[in-house]
Scaffold this motif. Sequence first.
Motif, PDB file in Angstrom:
ATOM      1  N   VAL A 110     -19.443   4.723  50.979  1.00 52.05           N
ATOM      2  CA  VAL A 110     -18.987   4.530  52.362  1.00 52.05           C
ATOM      3  C   VAL A 110     -17.790   5.431  52.657  1.00 52.05           C
ATOM      4  N   LEU A 111     -16.824   5.461  51.744  1.00 50.43           N
ATOM      5  CA  LEU A 111     -15.641   6.300  51.940  1.00 50.43           C
ATOM      6  C   LEU A 111     -16.020   7.782  51.978  1.00 50.43           C
ATOM      7  N   SER A 112     -16.985   8.167  51.129  1.00 51.59           N
ATOM      8  CA  SER A 112     -17.404   9.560  51.099  1.00 51.59           C
ATOM      9  C   SER A 112     -17.992   9.987  52.441  1.00 51.59           C
ATOM     10  N   VAL A 113     -18.847   9.133  53.000  1.00 55.28           N
ATOM     11  CA  VAL A 113     -19.471   9.460  54.282  1.00 55.28           C
ATOM     12  C   VAL A 113     -18.444   9.446  55.407  1.00 55.28           C
ATOM     13  N   TYR A 114     -17.479   8.536  55.323  1.00 57.59           N
ATOM     14  CA  TYR A 114     -16.486   8.400  56.396  1.00 57.59           C
ATOM     15  C   TYR A 114     -15.410   9.485  56.333  1.00 57.59           C
ATOM     16  N   VAL A 115     -14.886   9.740  55.117  1.00 57.81           N
ATOM     17  CA  VAL A 115     -13.774  10.685  54.973  1.00 57.81           C
ATOM     18  C   VAL A 115     -14.264  12.133  54.995  1.00 57.81           C
ATOM     19  N   PHE A 116     -15.412  12.375  54.342  1.00 58.77           N
ATOM     20  CA  PHE A 116     -15.966  13.726  54.293  1.00 58.77           C
ATOM     21  C   PHE A 116     -17.315  13.706  55.016  1.00 58.77           C
ATOM     22  N   PRO A 117     -17.330  13.856  56.328  1.00 66.52           N
ATOM     23  CA  PRO A 117     -18.564  13.715  57.110  1.00 66.52           C
ATOM     24  C   PRO A 117     -19.705  14.561  56.557  1.00 66.52           C
ATOM     25  N   LYS A 118     -20.872  13.942  56.472  1.00 67.46           N
ATOM     26  CA  LYS A 118     -22.072  14.607  55.959  1.00 67.46           C
ATOM     27  C   LYS A 118     -23.293  13.954  56.569  1.00 67.46           C
ATOM     28  N   SER A 119     -24.430  14.574  56.382  1.00 66.50           N
ATOM     29  CA  SER A 119     -25.672  14.018  56.915  1.00 66.50           C
ATOM     30  C   SER A 119     -26.001  12.695  56.229  1.00 66.50           C
ATOM     31  N   TRP A 120     -26.235  11.656  57.057  1.00 63.40           N
ATOM     32  CA  TRP A 120     -26.561  10.325  56.518  1.00 63.40           C
ATOM     33  C   TRP A 120     -27.425   9.606  57.547  1.00 63.40           C
ATOM     34  N   ASP A 121     -28.637   9.242  57.152  1.00 64.09           N
ATOM     35  CA  ASP A 121     -29.533   8.569  58.076  1.00 64.09           C
ATOM     36  C   ASP A 121     -30.136   7.339  57.427  1.00 64.09           C
ATOM     37  N   ALA A 122     -31.180   6.791  58.076  1.00 64.88           N
ATOM     38  CA  ALA A 122     -31.797   5.558  57.592  1.00 64.88           C
ATOM     39  C   ALA A 122     -32.402   5.728  56.208  1.00 64.88           C
ATOM     40  N   ARG A 123     -32.866   6.918  55.883  1.00 64.10           N
ATOM     41  CA  ARG A 123     -33.454   7.152  54.555  1.00 64.10           C
ATOM     42  C   ARG A 123     -32.391   7.046  53.462  1.00 64.10           C
ATOM     43  N   HIS A 124     -31.210   7.566  53.740  1.00 63.39           N
ATOM     44  CA  HIS A 124     -30.119   7.423  52.778  1.00 63.39           C
ATOM     45  C   HIS A 124     -29.741   5.956  52.597  1.00 63.39           C
ATOM     46  N   THR A 125     -29.625   5.232  53.710  1.00 68.44           N
ATOM     47  CA  THR A 125     -29.251   3.813  53.638  1.00 68.44           C
ATOM     48  C   THR A 125     -30.303   3.003  52.892  1.00 68.44           C
ATOM     49  N   GLY A 126     -31.582   3.230  53.229  1.00 71.27           N
ATOM     50  CA  GLY A 126     -32.646   2.522  52.527  1.00 71.27           C
ATOM     51  C   GLY A 126     -32.674   2.850  51.051  1.00 71.27           C
ATOM     52  N   GLY A 127     -32.456   4.114  50.712  1.00 69.36           N
ATOM     53  CA  GLY A 127     -32.427   4.507  49.309  1.00 69.36           C
ATOM     54  C   GLY A 127     -31.277   3.863  48.556  1.00 69.36           C
ATOM     55  N   ALA A 128     -30.102   3.785  49.200  1.00 68.34           N
ATOM     56  CA  ALA A 128     -28.942   3.170  48.549  1.00 68.34           C
ATOM     57  C   ALA A 128     -29.189   1.681  48.291  1.00 68.34           C
ATOM     58  N   ILE A 129     -29.762   0.977  49.288  1.00 74.42           N
ATOM     59  CA  ILE A 129     -30.054  -0.449  49.117  1.00 74.42           C
ATOM     60  C   ILE A 129     -31.093  -0.658  48.015  1.00 74.42           C
ATOM     61  N   LEU A 130     -32.119   0.178  48.019  1.00 73.70           N
ATOM     62  CA  LEU A 130     -33.164   0.072  46.995  1.00 73.70           C
ATOM     63  C   LEU A 130     -32.598   0.365  45.612  1.00 73.70           C
ATOM     64  N   PHE A 131     -31.663   1.298  45.533  1.00 74.24           N
ATOM     65  CA  PHE A 131     -31.061   1.631  44.236  1.00 74.24           C
ATOM     66  C   PHE A 131     -30.234   0.460  43.704  1.00 74.24           C
ATOM     67  N   ILE A 132     -29.452  -0.177  44.570  1.00 70.80           N
ATOM     68  CA  ILE A 132     -28.653  -1.330  44.141  1.00 70.80           C
ATOM     69  C   ILE A 132     -29.561  -2.450  43.664  1.00 70.80           C
ATOM     70  N   ALA A 133     -30.686  -2.671  44.371  1.00 75.56           N
ATOM     71  CA  ALA A 133     -31.640  -3.696  43.948  1.00 75.56           C
ATOM     72  C   ALA A 133     -32.210  -3.367  42.566  1.00 75.56           C
ATOM     73  N   GLY A 134     -32.538  -2.096  42.341  1.00 72.90           N
ATOM     74  CA  GLY A 134     -33.043  -1.697  41.034  1.00 72.90           C
ATOM     75  C   GLY A 134     -32.013  -1.868  39.932  1.00 72.90           C
ATOM     76  N   THR A 135     -30.744  -1.569  40.253  1.00 70.75           N
ATOM     77  CA  THR A 135     -29.672  -1.756  39.275  1.00 70.75           C
ATOM     78  C   THR A 135     -29.527  -3.226  38.879  1.00 70.75           C
ATOM     79  N   LEU A 136     -29.572  -4.103  39.869  1.00 67.75           N
ATOM     80  CA  LEU A 136     -29.453  -5.537  39.593  1.00 67.75           C
ATOM     81  C   LEU A 136     -30.640  -6.042  38.782  1.00 67.75           C
ATOM     82  N   LEU A 137     -31.851  -5.575  39.091  1.00 64.04           N
ATOM     83  CA  LEU A 137     -33.032  -6.000  38.346  1.00 64.04           C
ATOM     84  C   LEU A 137     -32.985  -5.528  36.901  1.00 64.04           C
ATOM     85  N   SER A 138     -32.336  -4.396  36.651  1.00 63.33           N
ATOM     86  CA  SER A 138     -32.263  -3.842  35.297  1.00 63.33           C
ATOM     87  C   SER A 138     -31.156  -4.482  34.470  1.00 63.33           C
TER      88      SER A 138
END
Length: 333
Positions: free
Chosen positions: A275-303
């Motif tokens: 969140v800080l990276s996207v806010y402090v250093f503006p970069k391209s971020w869309d729904a695909r990035h958000t969905g990927g981040a949520i899916l990654f956290i879910a995978g981390t928890l499952l592992s």
Amino acid sequence: MEFLVKVKYGDTKGWYITFIQFSYYTSFALAQRRSPPDAGEGADSVRGAGFIADTLRPWRRTVPLSNYIVLGVLQAMCVGLSNVSLQHLTYPTHTLLKASKALPAVAYGAIIHRRTFARVDVLGVVCMGLALWLIVSADFRSITEEYEDPDDFSARYMQESSEIGLVLVSIALLLEVVIGSVQERMTATLSVEHDELILYTHAVGTAFLGAIALVTGELAEGMMMTFDHPSMVLIFMTLSTTGYYGVTVLKVLTKHCGSLPALLTTSARKALALVLSVYVFPKSWDARHTGGAILFIAGTLLSSSASKMKLRRWLGDSAVGRALQLDGRNARS
């Protein structure tokens, strides 16, 4: 780290930054192994053999130096390649790729050790893989959309640079799996102390990284840039201190609160960093990035073993629990 690599050093000096990190880590580990002399030895410890013994005591080791040379070089290459890959990737993509150690670990266990894994482990790895695919494809799509002509030199350069970053961070992940296996074998067979392992690994790594930075010319250029901007010393110190002692705090948290709170803390830290990276250093971020981040956290928890224990309590012997093999049956470690 993003501020150092991408702002201060302009996507360069990855080996030099790693060299400075390892130098600080070696100093911290040396200070941690050095204990104050006994009260009755005050007069003798400051002169003669007593002083020499106190100086050399932190460097005493129980493991052959050749083991530390191998481990130190592997560790230096792992962290160095990871930092260099950040020169070619966006920080969110780099962070998630670096945190996906479960992917090569499962592949390494299945191919090398012929291990089989429970379905919940496989599901976690699949979630991570899909998340990384989403994020990487979104990055490449944003590069294409940024330039009107996909065959433009700048567009092709950015795509090739991202591909180089993916290769470098993938090699770093594989090295991290190998390092974990080597460390586990060393601690099991040689009864090495953790602080000794940290000291010698980073001391050897510092020498190795210094040689690489010297050969590539990054050492001289990096030192000149640091001298021109003295505030860089404080930034390096802050980065290294938080990195080194953050691991210690995490171990204390795991010891007193359990592995699940430690995992949730780590996941929250990564999410906050994104969140800080996207806010402090503006970069391209869309729904695909958000969905990927949520899916990654879910995978981390499952592992996570702690998460699987919680799921086992909640789902018990239900159909979902049996489908995910939460009881550990039909999986061989």
